[in-house]
Design a protein around this motif. Structure first.
Motif, PDB file in Angstrom:
ATOM      1  N   ARG A  55       0.866  -1.176   0.000  1.00 55.64           N
ATOM      2  CA  ARG A  55       0.000   0.000   0.000  1.00 55.64           C
ATOM      3  C   ARG A  55       0.906   1.230   0.000  1.00 55.64           C
ATOM      4  O   ARG A  55       1.673   1.441   0.952  1.00 55.64           O
ATOM      5  CB  ARG A  55      -0.894   0.011   1.241  1.00 55.64           C
ATOM      6  N   SER A  57       0.360   4.195   0.677  1.00 61.74           N
ATOM      7  CA  SER A  57       0.160   5.088   1.823  1.00 61.74           C
ATOM      8  C   SER A  57       0.923   4.608   3.056  1.00 61.74           C
ATOM      9  O   SER A  57       1.237   5.399   3.942  1.00 61.74           O
ATOM     10  CB  SER A  57      -1.330   5.208   2.145  1.00 61.74           C
ATOM     11  N   GLN A  58       1.228   3.308   3.129  1.00 59.93           N
ATOM     12  CA  GLN A  58       1.940   2.759   4.279  1.00 59.93           C
ATOM     13  C   GLN A  58       3.428   2.568   4.013  1.00 59.93           C
ATOM     14  O   GLN A  58       4.202   2.375   4.936  1.00 59.93           O
ATOM     15  CB  GLN A  58       1.331   1.403   4.674  1.00 59.93           C
ATOM     16  N   SER A  63       3.633  -1.715   5.059  1.00 60.22           N
ATOM     17  CA  SER A  63       2.896  -2.809   4.422  1.00 60.22           C
ATOM     18  C   SER A  63       3.376  -4.159   4.937  1.00 60.22           C
ATOM     19  O   SER A  63       2.573  -5.062   5.191  1.00 60.22           O
ATOM     20  CB  SER A  63       3.058  -2.753   2.903  1.00 60.22           C
TER      21      SER A  63
END
Length: 88
Positions: A55, A57-58, A63
């Motif tokens: 991900r 965003s992570q 992730s």
């Protein structure tokens, strides 16, 4: 003489009963150990089957951490469910 032979026979029967109880307890312990091993193997397989999607965003580390936690939780749930099924 009859009393002595009765006592000997009673003692022999007691020893046989004690041996049978010990053998039964050992067999039950072996069955529990076998069930635990099967549950642990099944839980490992479930945990290994959990996907770890990336991900953005992570990030990579986030992730991986989330995926590792999800894998651990899935494995532990499978293990506990299996233990309950076997009555452990």
């Amino acid at each position: 003489m009859a009393r002595l032979s009765d006592a000997v026979e009673r003692r022999r029967r007691d020893r046989l009963a004690s041996g049978a109880a010990s053998a039964q307890a050992a067999q039950a312990a072996a069955a529990r150990a076998q069930a635990r091993a099967a549950c642990d193997a099944q839980a490992s397989a479930v945990g290994a089957g959990v996907q770890t999607p990336y991900r953005p965003s992570q990030g990579v580390l986030g992730s991986a951490i989330v995926g590792s936690l999800n894998s651990s939780f899935a494995a532990e749930e499978a293990r506990q469910g299996c233990y309950r099924a076997y009555g452990l």
